[in-house]
Design an enzyme around this catalytic site. Structure first.
Site, PDB file in Angstrom:
ATOM      1  N   LYS A  25      40.929  20.298   8.199  1.00  0.00           N
ATOM      2  CA  LYS A  25      42.015  21.373   8.185  1.00  0.00           C
ATOM      3  C   LYS A  25      42.655  21.468   9.547  1.00  0.00           C
ATOM      4  O   LYS A  25      42.142  21.838  10.514  1.00  0.00           O
ATOM      5  CB  LYS A  25      41.736  22.481   7.623  1.00  0.00           C
ATOM      6  CG  LYS A  25      42.834  23.624   7.428  1.00  0.00           C
ATOM      7  CD  LYS A  25      42.542  24.931   6.605  1.00  0.00           C
ATOM      8  CE  LYS A  25      43.613  25.608   6.575  1.00  0.00           C
ATOM      9  NZ  LYS A  25      44.297  26.300   7.342  1.00  0.00           N
ATOM     10  N   HIS A  81      48.349  22.819   8.073  1.00  0.00           N
ATOM     11  CA  HIS A  81      49.015  24.186   8.078  1.00  0.00           C
ATOM     12  C   HIS A  81      50.290  23.799   8.910  1.00  0.00           C
ATOM     13  O   HIS A  81      50.392  23.241  10.148  1.00  0.00           O
ATOM     14  CB  HIS A  81      48.030  25.048   9.003  1.00  0.00           C
ATOM     15  CG  HIS A  81      48.965  26.575   9.028  1.00  0.00           C
ATOM     16  ND1 HIS A  81      48.133  27.539   9.006  1.00  0.00           N
ATOM     17  CD2 HIS A  81      49.901  26.992   8.949  1.00  0.00           C
ATOM     18  CE1 HIS A  81      48.832  28.630   9.198  1.00  0.00           C
ATOM     19  NE2 HIS A  81      49.945  28.189   9.301  1.00  0.00           N
ATOM     20  N   CYS A 121      42.211  26.979  13.694  1.00  0.00           N
ATOM     21  CA  CYS A 121      42.243  28.325  14.130  1.00  0.00           C
ATOM     22  C   CYS A 121      42.632  28.534  15.625  1.00  0.00           C
ATOM     23  O   CYS A 121      42.006  27.827  16.349  1.00  0.00           O
ATOM     24  CB  CYS A 121      40.822  28.768  14.022  1.00  0.00           C
ATOM     25  SG  CYS A 121      40.410  30.294  14.225  1.00  0.00           S
ATOM     26  N   ASN A 155      49.743  23.856   3.598  1.00  0.00           N
ATOM     27  CA  ASN A 155      49.266  25.149   3.825  1.00  0.00           C
ATOM     28  C   ASN A 155      50.350  25.845   4.729  1.00  0.00           C
ATOM     29  O   ASN A 155      50.979  25.315   5.558  1.00  0.00           O
ATOM     30  CB  ASN A 155      47.672  25.166   4.409  1.00  0.00           C
ATOM     31  CG  ASN A 155      47.408  26.726   4.747  1.00  0.00           C
ATOM     32  OD1 ASN A 155      47.056  26.972   5.791  1.00  0.00           O
ATOM     33  ND2 ASN A 155      47.486  27.567   3.923  1.00  0.00           N
ATOM     34  N   GLY A 156      50.393  27.339   4.531  1.00  0.00           N
ATOM     35  CA  GLY A 156      51.260  28.161   5.376  1.00  0.00           C
ATOM     36  C   GLY A 156      52.464  28.607   4.800  1.00  0.00           C
ATOM     37  O   GLY A 156      53.437  27.868   4.286  1.00  0.00           O
ATOM     38  N   GLY A 157      52.264  29.856   4.556  1.00  0.00           N
ATOM     39  CA  GLY A 157      53.278  30.666   4.156  1.00  0.00           C
ATOM     40  C   GLY A 157      53.670  30.431   2.341  1.00  0.00           C
ATOM     41  O   GLY A 157      54.721  31.222   1.940  1.00  0.00           O
ATOM     42  N   GLY A 178      46.654  31.133   0.901  1.00  0.00           N
ATOM     43  CA  GLY A 178      45.792  31.940   1.842  1.00  0.00           C
ATOM     44  C   GLY A 178      45.750  33.415   1.540  1.00  0.00           C
ATOM     45  O   GLY A 178      45.153  34.004   0.544  1.00  0.00           O
ATOM     46  N   PRO A 192      40.348  28.907   3.726  1.00  0.00           N
ATOM     47  CA  PRO A 192      39.069  29.645   4.282  1.00  0.00           C
ATOM     48  C   PRO A 192      39.575  30.766   5.446  1.00  0.00           C
ATOM     49  O   PRO A 192      40.707  30.395   6.116  1.00  0.00           O
ATOM     50  CB  PRO A 192      38.422  28.530   5.298  1.00  0.00           C
ATOM     51  CG  PRO A 192      39.476  27.363   5.474  1.00  0.00           C
ATOM     52  CD  PRO A 192      40.292  27.500   4.170  1.00  0.00           C
ATOM     53  N   GLN A 221      33.461  25.279   5.324  1.00  0.00           N
ATOM     54  CA  GLN A 221      34.188  24.911   6.488  1.00  0.00           C
ATOM     55  C   GLN A 221      33.221  25.186   7.767  1.00  0.00           C
ATOM     56  O   GLN A 221      32.957  26.244   8.119  1.00  0.00           O
ATOM     57  CB  GLN A 221      35.498  25.665   6.763  1.00  0.00           C
ATOM     58  CG  GLN A 221      36.408  25.189   7.817  1.00  0.00           C
ATOM     59  CD  GLN A 221      37.492  26.039   8.173  1.00  0.00           C
ATOM     60  OE1 GLN A 221      37.375  27.155   8.452  1.00  0.00           O
ATOM     61  NE2 GLN A 221      38.828  25.263   7.890  1.00  0.00           N
TER      62      GLN A 221
END
Length: 338
Positions: A145, A177, A106, A217-219, A240, A23, A76
């Site tokens: 998340k 993340h 976030c 998640n992440g990178g 993402g 998202p 979300q």
């Protein structure tokens, strides 16, 4: 009634979570999700974050609009009040979403001021209350998340405690993340890049919580990287920015490579499939730019990519621009590829 653990594991959305598109505010709009679904029939798609107050207090139900083609698709939510989140989850389930996800990752100031997002990593008991209320309100799966921690928290201690508490509240699927979020001192953009990634910690969490479906998640920017994480035992990978900026690179081969179904999609055919959608949306009052801004990276790294991007960027906002402009841009790509 909440879903049973067995029905959750057998659900289409559980399987689709093997690969998902994160998202992203202002990016994963319904127009973007339509495009992504044409590229991959299997990948799980997420909405932008929608705040529970906007739905429950503001009555902004138009934020739940989506096309049936988008399924499997998850909503979300942002919020921190269990009662309000339960009502927002009911609205989302009634709108047809396959999953309701709570944003605990976030780091923006606006989100912090509303006492939700990454700041919720500091109050796992509250998150558990929120998830329990949401699960009791809907029959679709509720998920989280999150980050590995925030500020000076020790992720090795904080993350397993967080996972333990939300699992006790009925959560069976979580996306992590693999970076901390710094609530003070870093911008949201910096929070996506500067805190170091700790993929190993996420893998250790899967070993510690084998009953949880854990996505990382992440990178992560390629299917090759996603396949490595899956091969090491994680249940899913969420991508993402790469999925947005180079959608064909990530999604066109996702179905055969990640899910073992179907064939790779053709970006040229996808553009042709977008044309009637663009025409239909414009008859409802949409502007061409609202749709084509999500298509700019479709041919990234391919012959004609620059001409495609330039033609759409320069022309889509002009008065009278419509599907014909997209066909012109596509012809420029085809001419370069010939």
């Amino acid at each position: 009634m909440p879903m049973s653990a067995e029905s959750v594991k057998n659900s289409k959305v559980w399987r689709a979570a093997r690969l998902s598109v994160a998202p992203m505010m202002d990016w994963t709009t319904r127009e973007c999700r339509y495009l992504h679904r044409l590229l991959s029939r299997e990948t799980l798609l997420y909405t932008e974050m929608v705040t529970a107050p906007a739905l429950v207090r503001g009555g902004a139900l138009h934020l739940l609009d989506h096309d049936p083609i988008e399924h499997p698709v998850a909503l979300q939510l942002g919020g921190s009040d269990p009662v309000e989140l339960a009502e927002a989850a009911r609205l989302g389930a009634a709108a047809g979403y396959d999953e309701i996800n709570l944003n605990c990752g976030c780091p923006s100031d606006r989100v912090q001021s509303g006492a939700f997002g990454a700041i919720l990593m500091q109050t796992p008991e509250l998150v558990a209350d929120c998830m329990r209320a949401m699960a009791e309100a809907v029959s679709v799966e509720v998920t989280v998340k999150c980050r590995i921690g925030v500020d000076d928290q020790n992720p090795e201690e904080v993350l397993p405690d967080f996972l333990d508490k939300i699992r006790a509240a009925g959560v069976r699927r979580v996306t992590i993340h693999a970076r901390k979020a710094w609530l003070k001192g870093l911008s949201p953009k910096e929070n996506r890049d500067i805190p170091p990634l700790d993929y190993d910690l996420v893998h250790r969490m899967k070993a510690a919580f084998p009953d949880l479906h854990i996505s990382i998640n992440g990178g992560i920017a390629t299917l090759e990287e996603a396949e490595v994480h899956l091969a090491k035992g994680l249940d899913g990978v969420m991508i993402g920015r790469a999925a947005y900026h180079q959608p064909a690179d990530v999604l066109a081969e996702a179905d055969p490579r990640i899910f073992g179904t179907g064939e790779a999609s053709d970006p040229v055919a996808v553009v042709q499939q977008m044309l009637p959608y663009i025409e239909a949306e414009m008859t409802k009052g949409a502007r061409l730019h609202q749709i084509t801004r999500h298509m700019l990276g479709l041919f990234a790294g391919r012959p004609g990519a620059r001409q495609w991007r330039r033609h759409l960027s320069e022309g889509a906002s002009r008065p009278g621009a419509g599907p014909a402009l997209v066909e012109e841009a596509l012809n420029l790509v085809l001419a370069r590829a010939a």
